[in-house]
Design an enzyme around this catalytic site. Structure first.
Site, PDB file in Angstrom:
ATOM      1  N   CYS A   1      -9.980 -10.841 -30.361  1.00 49.83           N
ATOM      2  CA  CYS A   1     -10.335 -11.297 -29.014  1.00 49.83           C
ATOM      3  C   CYS A   1     -11.811 -11.018 -28.814  1.00 49.83           C
ATOM      4  O   CYS A   1     -12.204  -9.898 -28.479  1.00 49.83           O
ATOM      5  CB  CYS A   1      -9.507 -10.614 -27.940  1.00 49.83           C
ATOM      6  SG  CYS A   1      -9.812 -11.341 -26.291  1.00 49.83           S
ATOM      7  N   LEU A   2     -12.623 -12.028 -29.039  1.00 51.60           N
ATOM      8  CA  LEU A   2     -14.072 -11.877 -29.023  1.00 51.60           C
ATOM      9  C   LEU A   2     -14.587 -11.386 -27.680  1.00 51.60           C
ATOM     10  O   LEU A   2     -15.323 -10.405 -27.591  1.00 51.60           O
ATOM     11  CB  LEU A   2     -14.720 -13.211 -29.407  1.00 51.60           C
ATOM     12  CG  LEU A   2     -16.240 -13.292 -29.383  1.00 51.60           C
ATOM     13  CD1 LEU A   2     -16.752 -14.081 -30.566  1.00 51.60           C
ATOM     14  CD2 LEU A   2     -16.725 -13.945 -28.088  1.00 51.60           C
ATOM     15  N   VAL A   3     -14.172 -12.048 -26.613  1.00 52.95           N
ATOM     16  CA  VAL A   3     -14.783 -11.750 -25.318  1.00 52.95           C
ATOM     17  C   VAL A   3     -14.304 -10.411 -24.755  1.00 52.95           C
ATOM     18  O   VAL A   3     -15.022  -9.767 -23.987  1.00 52.95           O
ATOM     19  CB  VAL A   3     -14.539 -12.917 -24.328  1.00 52.95           C
ATOM     20  CG1 VAL A   3     -13.103 -12.937 -23.837  1.00 52.95           C
ATOM     21  CG2 VAL A   3     -15.522 -12.881 -23.171  1.00 52.95           C
TER      22      VAL A   3
ATOM     23  N   ASN B   1      -5.731 -18.591 -20.196  1.00 55.83           N
ATOM     24  CA  ASN B   1      -5.811 -18.512 -21.654  1.00 55.83           C
ATOM     25  C   ASN B   1      -4.851 -19.467 -22.358  1.00 55.83           C
ATOM     26  O   ASN B   1      -5.163 -19.984 -23.428  1.00 55.83           O
ATOM     27  CB  ASN B   1      -5.553 -17.072 -22.121  1.00 55.83           C
ATOM     28  CG  ASN B   1      -6.218 -16.778 -23.453  1.00 55.83           C
ATOM     29  OD1 ASN B   1      -7.340 -17.208 -23.705  1.00 55.83           O
ATOM     30  ND2 ASN B   1      -5.526 -16.050 -24.314  1.00 55.83           N
TER      31      ASN B   1
ATOM     32  N   CYS C   1     -14.691 -18.422 -29.359  1.00 55.15           N
ATOM     33  CA  CYS C   1     -13.434 -17.932 -28.794  1.00 55.15           C
ATOM     34  C   CYS C   1     -12.326 -18.196 -29.807  1.00 55.15           C
ATOM     35  O   CYS C   1     -12.196 -19.328 -30.285  1.00 55.15           O
ATOM     36  CB  CYS C   1     -13.113 -18.661 -27.486  1.00 55.15           C
ATOM     37  SG  CYS C   1     -11.490 -18.280 -26.799  1.00 55.15           S
TER      38      CYS C   1
END
Length: 273
Positions: free
Chosen positions: A95-97, A182, A213
């Site tokens: 989960c990048l963000v 999401n 993302c």
């Protein structure tokens, strides 16, 4: 006890029967990472004969906002412990963000915490994160300027932009598709990405980040955009796959997913400053 090392510092030992187990920590509403990564590694298996299996732990997150992202981060260590029970060789925090929301260079501490949890559970593993993988891969490519696409609302996109620029990479343009839910992000059509990429401000760009993302589907468009625009194209997912392969000591041999995963980028001469 020594501190566990990250994916870029540790080479995990593959299972003796030619099998590697990959652990994923994903948001509970993620529907893309567990489809794109297995497909990428299926292509790697076709080329090399090595086999890969995937084992996931899920952390609650429905809406892409700072509050839910930070709550998800608090669950990462527990997820690392549970997924390490499968005796995985490497763990990817996908989960990048969620990581970038913690501030500059947060991937370093996040990866260390996950590695520590796995080690304390008796199953040490190499660790990467999609946030760290994206930044490190761009740096390894020698990319000083990029253009990127995100599904986020504009404030989160700006946060991602600042995180990448904090790593010494200028973001020429960052397009926000502004999808807060999401699950809805996972339903975006990747076939729309080539047109979006065509309209990016990319003069002077060294690479395009087609999806910053792991939930925004992009794999079907990566090679097409790279072929059309003549620039290396990566995504949060392809960068994560690249670092997983590195952590296992495997040479990328993945077709139709951009030059990064085909191994072609590694054959280019070093860039002269």
């Amino acid at each position: 006890m020594s501190t566990p090392e990250t994916a870029c510092e540790t080479v995990a030992v593959a299972k003796p029967d030619g099998l590697s187990r990959i652990g994923l920590i994903v948001p509970s509403s993620n529907t893309t990472m567990e489809t794109e990564l297995p497909e990428l590694f299926r292509r790697q298996s076709e080329a090399t004969g090595h086999r890969y299996t995937f084992h996931s732990a899920r952390a609650g997150m429905k809406n892409v906002n700072k509050e839910e992202l930070l709550a998800m981060v608090a669950k990462a260590a527990d997820c690392a412990s549970s997924v390490s029970d499968a005796d995985v060789d490497t763990i990817a925090y996908a989960c990048l963000v969620a990581v970038m929301a913690q501030g500059a260079n947060a991937h370093v501490d996040s990866e260390a915490a996950i590695a520590r949890a796995a080690q304390e559970n008796g199953h040490p593993a190499a660790v990467t994160s999609s946030a760290g993988a994206l930044v490190r891969t761009l740096q390894e490519m020698g990319a000083r300027k990029v253009a990127m696409v995100t599904p986020y609302m504009k404030p989160l996109t700006q946060m991602v932009r600042e995180y990448i620029e904090g790593a010494g990479i200028e973001v020429l343009e960052a397009v926000s598709l502004e999808v807060p839910d999401n699950l809805a992000v996972g339903r975006l059509d990747p076939q729309n990405l080539p047109e979006i990429a065509r309209n990016l401000q990319r003069e002077g760009a060294d690479a395009i980040v087609l999806s910053a993302c792991v939930q925004m589907p992009s794999l079907p468009a990566v090679q097409a955009v790279e072929n059309e625009l003549g620039l290396p194209v990566i995504t949060a997912a392809t960068a994560t796959a690249y670092e997983i392969l590195k952590s296992l000591g495997h040479t990328p041999a993945i077709s139709n997913a951009g030059s990064l995963l085909s191994g072609e980028l590694s054959k280019l001469p070093a860039r002269v400053e």
